[in-house]
Design a protein around this motif. Sequence first.
Motif, PDB file in Angstrom:
ATOM      1  N   ASP A   1       0.910  -1.287  -0.303  1.00  0.00           N
ATOM      2  CA  ASP A   1       0.696   0.036  -0.226  1.00  0.00           C
ATOM      3  C   ASP A   1       0.870   1.171   0.195  1.00  0.00           C
ATOM      4  O   ASP A   1       0.534   2.053  -0.821  1.00  0.00           O
ATOM      5  N   THR A   2       2.024   1.207   0.146  1.00  0.00           N
ATOM      6  CA  THR A   2       2.921   2.689   0.312  1.00  0.00           C
ATOM      7  C   THR A   2       3.158   2.651  -0.788  1.00  0.00           C
ATOM      8  O   THR A   2       3.396   4.199  -0.982  1.00  0.00           O
ATOM      9  N   PHE A   3       3.726   2.026  -1.559  1.00  0.00           N
ATOM     10  CA  PHE A   3       3.630   2.237  -2.293  1.00  0.00           C
ATOM     11  C   PHE A   3       2.611   2.888  -3.821  1.00  0.00           C
ATOM     12  O   PHE A   3       3.405   3.415  -4.268  1.00  0.00           O
ATOM     13  N   ILE A   4       2.196   2.419  -3.450  1.00  0.00           N
ATOM     14  CA  ILE A   4       0.440   2.975  -3.987  1.00  0.00           C
ATOM     15  C   ILE A   4       0.601   4.083  -3.761  1.00  0.00           C
ATOM     16  O   ILE A   4       0.384   5.343  -4.590  1.00  0.00           O
ATOM     17  N   GLN A   5       0.818   4.566  -2.258  1.00  0.00           N
ATOM     18  CA  GLN A   5       0.474   6.077  -1.944  1.00  0.00           C
ATOM     19  C   GLN A   5       1.350   7.200  -2.300  1.00  0.00           C
ATOM     20  O   GLN A   5       1.297   8.312  -2.859  1.00  0.00           O
ATOM     21  N   ILE A   6       2.461   6.351  -1.908  1.00  0.00           N
ATOM     22  CA  ILE A   6       3.703   7.348  -2.858  1.00  0.00           C
ATOM     23  C   ILE A   6       3.827   7.368  -3.762  1.00  0.00           C
ATOM     24  O   ILE A   6       3.625   9.132  -4.597  1.00  0.00           O
ATOM     25  N   THR A   7       3.600   6.553  -4.968  1.00  0.00           N
ATOM     26  CA  THR A   7       4.189   6.341  -6.508  1.00  0.00           C
ATOM     27  C   THR A   7       2.753   7.247  -7.336  1.00  0.00           C
ATOM     28  O   THR A   7       2.446   8.027  -8.196  1.00  0.00           O
ATOM     29  N   GLY A   8       1.453   7.415  -6.471  1.00  0.00           N
ATOM     30  CA  GLY A   8       0.293   7.611  -7.390  1.00  0.00           C
ATOM     31  C   GLY A   8      -0.347   6.408  -8.164  1.00  0.00           C
ATOM     32  O   GLY A   8      -1.820   6.820  -8.517  1.00  0.00           O
ATOM     33  N   PHE A   9       0.431   5.423  -8.393  1.00  0.00           N
ATOM     34  CA  PHE A   9      -0.917   4.216  -9.647  1.00  0.00           C
ATOM     35  C   PHE A   9      -1.216   3.829  -8.510  1.00  0.00           C
ATOM     36  O   PHE A   9      -1.050   3.600  -7.097  1.00  0.00           O
ATOM     37  N   ARG A  10      -2.371   3.000  -9.636  1.00  0.00           N
ATOM     38  CA  ARG A  10      -3.052   2.219  -8.662  1.00  0.00           C
ATOM     39  C   ARG A  10      -3.067   0.498  -8.923  1.00  0.00           C
ATOM     40  O   ARG A  10      -2.213   0.521  -9.685  1.00  0.00           O
TER      41      ARG A  10
ATOM     42  N   ARG B   1      22.265  -3.108  -1.265  1.00  0.00           N
ATOM     43  CA  ARG B   1      21.823  -2.269  -0.398  1.00  0.00           C
ATOM     44  C   ARG B   1      21.911  -0.956  -0.431  1.00  0.00           C
ATOM     45  O   ARG B   1      23.090  -0.383  -0.584  1.00  0.00           O
ATOM     46  N   ASN B   2      20.858   0.244  -0.284  1.00  0.00           N
ATOM     47  CA  ASN B   2      21.147   1.629  -0.401  1.00  0.00           C
ATOM     48  C   ASN B   2      21.947   1.718  -1.390  1.00  0.00           C
ATOM     49  O   ASN B   2      22.859   2.938  -1.295  1.00  0.00           O
ATOM     50  N   LEU B   3      21.268   1.644  -2.567  1.00  0.00           N
ATOM     51  CA  LEU B   3      21.750   2.211  -4.308  1.00  0.00           C
ATOM     52  C   LEU B   3      21.034   3.261  -4.166  1.00  0.00           C
ATOM     53  O   LEU B   3      20.320   3.220  -4.560  1.00  0.00           O
TER      54      LEU B   3
ATOM     55  N   VAL C   1      16.042   7.641  -4.547  1.00  0.00           N
ATOM     56  CA  VAL C   1      15.474   6.904  -3.649  1.00  0.00           C
ATOM     57  C   VAL C   1      16.802   6.177  -2.609  1.00  0.00           C
ATOM     58  O   VAL C   1      17.592   5.918  -3.724  1.00  0.00           O
ATOM     59  N   LEU C   2      16.577   5.587  -1.636  1.00  0.00           N
ATOM     60  CA  LEU C   2      17.275   4.346  -1.578  1.00  0.00           C
ATOM     61  C   LEU C   2      16.810   2.837  -1.875  1.00  0.00           C
ATOM     62  O   LEU C   2      16.158   2.801  -1.219  1.00  0.00           O
ATOM     63  N   PHE C   3      17.991   2.117  -2.711  1.00  0.00           N
ATOM     64  CA  PHE C   3      16.962   0.878  -3.388  1.00  0.00           C
ATOM     65  C   PHE C   3      18.000  -0.220  -2.972  1.00  0.00           C
ATOM     66  O   PHE C   3      19.352  -0.425  -2.780  1.00  0.00           O
ATOM     67  N   SER C   4      17.201  -1.042  -2.072  1.00  0.00           N
ATOM     68  CA  SER C   4      17.789  -2.111  -1.806  1.00  0.00           C
ATOM     69  C   SER C   4      17.004  -3.854  -2.155  1.00  0.00           C
ATOM     70  O   SER C   4      15.850  -3.103  -2.377  1.00  0.00           O
ATOM     71  N   ALA C   5      17.542  -4.476  -2.669  1.00  0.00           N
ATOM     72  CA  ALA C   5      17.102  -5.970  -3.130  1.00  0.00           C
ATOM     73  C   ALA C   5      17.623  -6.816  -2.463  1.00  0.00           C
ATOM     74  O   ALA C   5      19.004  -6.750  -2.759  1.00  0.00           O
ATOM     75  N   GLU C   6      16.619  -8.018  -2.944  1.00  0.00           N
ATOM     76  CA  GLU C   6      17.193  -9.121  -2.486  1.00  0.00           C
ATOM     77  C   GLU C   6      16.426 -10.181  -3.068  1.00  0.00           C
ATOM     78  O   GLU C   6      15.179  -9.731  -3.944  1.00  0.00           O
TER      79      GLU C   6
ATOM     80  N   THR D   1      12.439   0.593  -1.136  1.00  0.00           N
ATOM     81  CA  THR D   1      12.778   1.858  -1.468  1.00  0.00           C
ATOM     82  C   THR D   1      12.226   2.626  -0.170  1.00  0.00           C
ATOM     83  O   THR D   1      11.428   2.899  -0.059  1.00  0.00           O
ATOM     84  N   ASN D   2      13.406   3.510  -0.242  1.00  0.00           N
ATOM     85  CA  ASN D   2      13.578   4.496   1.303  1.00  0.00           C
ATOM     86  C   ASN D   2      13.259   6.199   0.436  1.00  0.00           C
ATOM     87  O   ASN D   2      14.934   6.227   0.174  1.00  0.00           O
ATOM     88  N   ASP D   3      12.736   6.301   0.110  1.00  0.00           N
ATOM     89  CA  ASP D   3      12.256   7.976  -0.174  1.00  0.00           C
ATOM     90  C   ASP D   3      13.112   9.251   0.188  1.00  0.00           C
ATOM     91  O   ASP D   3      12.681   9.225   1.757  1.00  0.00           O
ATOM     92  N   ILE D   4      14.061   9.618  -0.090  1.00  0.00           N
ATOM     93  CA  ILE D   4      14.695  10.796   0.423  1.00  0.00           C
ATOM     94  C   ILE D   4      14.816  12.061  -0.541  1.00  0.00           C
ATOM     95  O   ILE D   4      15.550  12.488  -0.506  1.00  0.00           O
ATOM     96  N   THR D   5      14.231  12.318  -1.376  1.00  0.00           N
ATOM     97  CA  THR D   5      13.544  13.661  -1.901  1.00  0.00           C
ATOM     98  C   THR D   5      13.579  14.425  -1.037  1.00  0.00           C
ATOM     99  O   THR D   5      14.746  16.058  -1.611  1.00  0.00           O
TER     100      THR D   5
END
Length: 956
Positions: A422-431, A466-468, A482-487, A501-505
């Motif tokens: 849900d956080t992705f939906i709220q931040i990006t605006g996509f449905r 980690r935190n790219l 954003v700071l991008f982390s993936a696994e 992702t951690n939005d640091i804008t």
Amino acid sequence: MDEPVKALHTPTSQLEAFSHLERIAANLPGMIFQFLKRQDGSRTVIYASSGCQELFELEPELVQADFQILYNLAHPQDVKSFEQSIATSCATGEPWRWEGRIITPSGKLKWVQAVSRPEQLPSGDIIWDGLVIDITDRKLAEEKLRESEARYKAILDAIPDLMFRLSRDGKYLDFRGEGTDVIIPRHEIIGKHLQDFLPADVVSLSQQAIANALDSQSLQTCEYQLPFPQGMRDYEARLVVSGQDEVLAIVRDITNRKQTEVNLRSLAEKFAKIFRASPNPITISTLSEGRFIEVNDSFVEQSGYQREEAIGRTATELKIWVKNRDRIALLQELQKNGVVRNMEAEFRCKSGEVRTGLFSAEIISLDGVQCLLFINHDITERKRAEIALHESEKKFSKAFRCSPNPITILSLKDGRYVDVNDTFIQITGFRREEVIGRTRRELNIWVNPQDSVTIHQILQQQGFIRNLEIELYNKSGEPRVVLFSAEVITLGGEPCMLCVTNDITERKKAEDLLRLSAKRDRLLAQTLGRIRTSLELDQILQTTVNEVRQFLDTDRVFIALNESSSKSNILAESVDPKYPSILGWKSDDETLLAELKGLIGSNRLRVVEDISQTTISAKVKNLYQQFQTRATLAVPIMMGEEMFGALIANQCSKPRSWQAMEIDLLQQMSEQVAIAIQQAQLYQQLALLNTNLERQVEERTAQLQQKMLELQELNRVKDVVLHTVSHELQTSVMGNLMVLNNLLGAEDQGISFPPPPHLPLSSIPVSRSILERMLQGNDRQLQMIESLLELHSSSARGIPLHQEKVSFSLLIEGIAKNLEPMLLQNQASVKNLVPKGLPLVSADRAKLQKVVNQWITHSCQYNPPGLKFTLKAVVQDGVIRFTIQDDGISMSKIECDRLFDLYVRDPQARCSTGIGLKMFLCRQIIKAHGGEVGVSSNRKRGLTFWFTLPLASLSS
């Protein structure tokens, strides 16, 4: 004195002629007028006939007294054409003609036509004698005619058929076939007969239909076939009487319809085979009672009921529906849409086993009887698998959904989104449905597509990221850092990529703004330092424009004079070599110079983001084109109340949106330039006195030195206030706040910091209450600094307002909603008794929010929790009076009278200095709106704050 204006104010000897003119004017269907435009731009109606009252609902004397009253009647959409027509007539000397709309004082919309001929007087003024008439009826008639013609043309254009007018004997009288496949030209058809183009049998059939239509005076229809190289084509002709012994024939190609009928018959045979062989249970039941008419073998196998057990009975009688509400919902959906697709419901078999299916239904007609076609797809096993999967992923799902950071899962194979939280939906605006199944590239998320390659390379090498730091677009196209982390994880047996992702804008923007602010402060300090230490004006100005252009990263910055006796109006310039230099430009066109001065001096600031979108004269437009200017930012250089020149920045490559900090820098630099110019002028005056007044040199030198010392002292004080308060104190206090917040956060998390080695351990620990008091103290200091700076800004430039017309009721409702966090923190409550539908006011929402916030804060600060506020508003004497009443502690009349004054209070007084400054600023804000402000102590207890706002003008 000005030359006498040609007017209708005639001598006594002409009174009889004037009276005769009045009688003629009274009988004309409009208004005769005489209009004067002076060289200074003022406009006056010298004469208006009595028709003014009927046409404009205004008395002639009123129009003659104030032209603006008549001008305000022009429809907002026609004002521009009105002004352009006058300007064109003035420039060319051609007669003035204008048609447009007006709105009379009673609200009537009228079309008027004005015609006059200009005459330029020896004084340079222009006078018009003309006539204005009401053309509303003509305009309405023209509009209705256009609408009628448009409707008729639209109807004809919308008919895709051939149209013929035929006589009784089969002669073609007229033909329309646009948009059809007829290849014979129209002129070759008109005047010919049916037998010239059609086979004999079709001619005979058509002649009979024509005769029947004319004799019976009714619609006749006939169908026939015509041979073509591609095969036979079917046609339908509809004939209706259109005149004496003539008919109108509309011919339509029905070949496709005929073929469809054949296909439907074939489809019925195929349906029977599909019905019997379908692996899904299919039933046909009556729509009225729901009794089964037919069931297929799959139904028998799934339900356990034999065919003879089901036919003639209903699903309710067989107890197939587990929940009756599912049956009702299905029937409601059928009534609403006529069809049901994949509705999930539970059904019961003959054995009593309950299973889950996807039901689809559609209304069909069998031998004229309305029936329901049901298809059931058994998803019981799939549902069980889904439930098992849901249980196994429940813990992961909770963490996934509740995470405050955007989390996404993508297929590692093709990069398509599998799931997003849900956080992705709220931040990006996509449905969610817009994202699932698509890739980042398809959603245009990558700001830099190379980041996608880098991410896959890192994942292949080490299996995690980690935190790219990367940039991504949201749905609106706004780039976010954003700071991008993936696994890499396995989901359902398929390798997937779990991304966080951690939005640091905002943090990045704050860092950039801090760096830019520091750069601006350094630039201002360096400029002020040069001004204090140097009297080389040319060097100071050239260095200023060079550094301002570098700071703004713009194409041209220059300093222009208001008036100059030198060779050029430009003092200094810094310009990109790709664009023409304006240095050396000078114009003797007083009109152009006056307009340029007016553009800047009228608002003390000119901000144009796109030259092509602004309204300017042809001369100014040509000047912009000559120097390739696309956007401009100009600030006047003021010497007291006189505009000495301007500091101007140009963007030549493209339009540009000027930022607030850039505008602020230019304004502050213009002040420094004014000081530099003033110092240079003082220096020139001193040199002149030294040359011509040697006997008074000692006295004048002492005076000038004193002035210089005073000026330097003022500059030094201003420099200390601006830089020490705005930079040093703010930086220090904000640093303290960050440290204290970190200490509190660390204490909350149980983290302890080791003491410095040179201090004993006993000297380090500080209690939480002390930290909180220190935090509150620093916060009060920061608020006081901000209030002092705001006070300085308002004193120098006034309170800037961004006003708009708003409903006062909706305005207060929005302000009250924004107060909820503050009220919750202080356990306070607000009762909003402001009535709905109050008139419009012209107000700055943010500034009024600030005033109300400060009053609520004041009451909460000096009262225990649980305070109750009541908001009220009334309209009286052309203003809205708004009150905020609390039930807290009262104040004396002296305290009430002095609450909004600006003075330094006793630190132990009920209102501290910081509060006093903010209360003073509240009064400044309300006064800037044109209102009044005050506070009174209630009889029983509590205070009542109030302010007034004038109602918005209807004509503005």
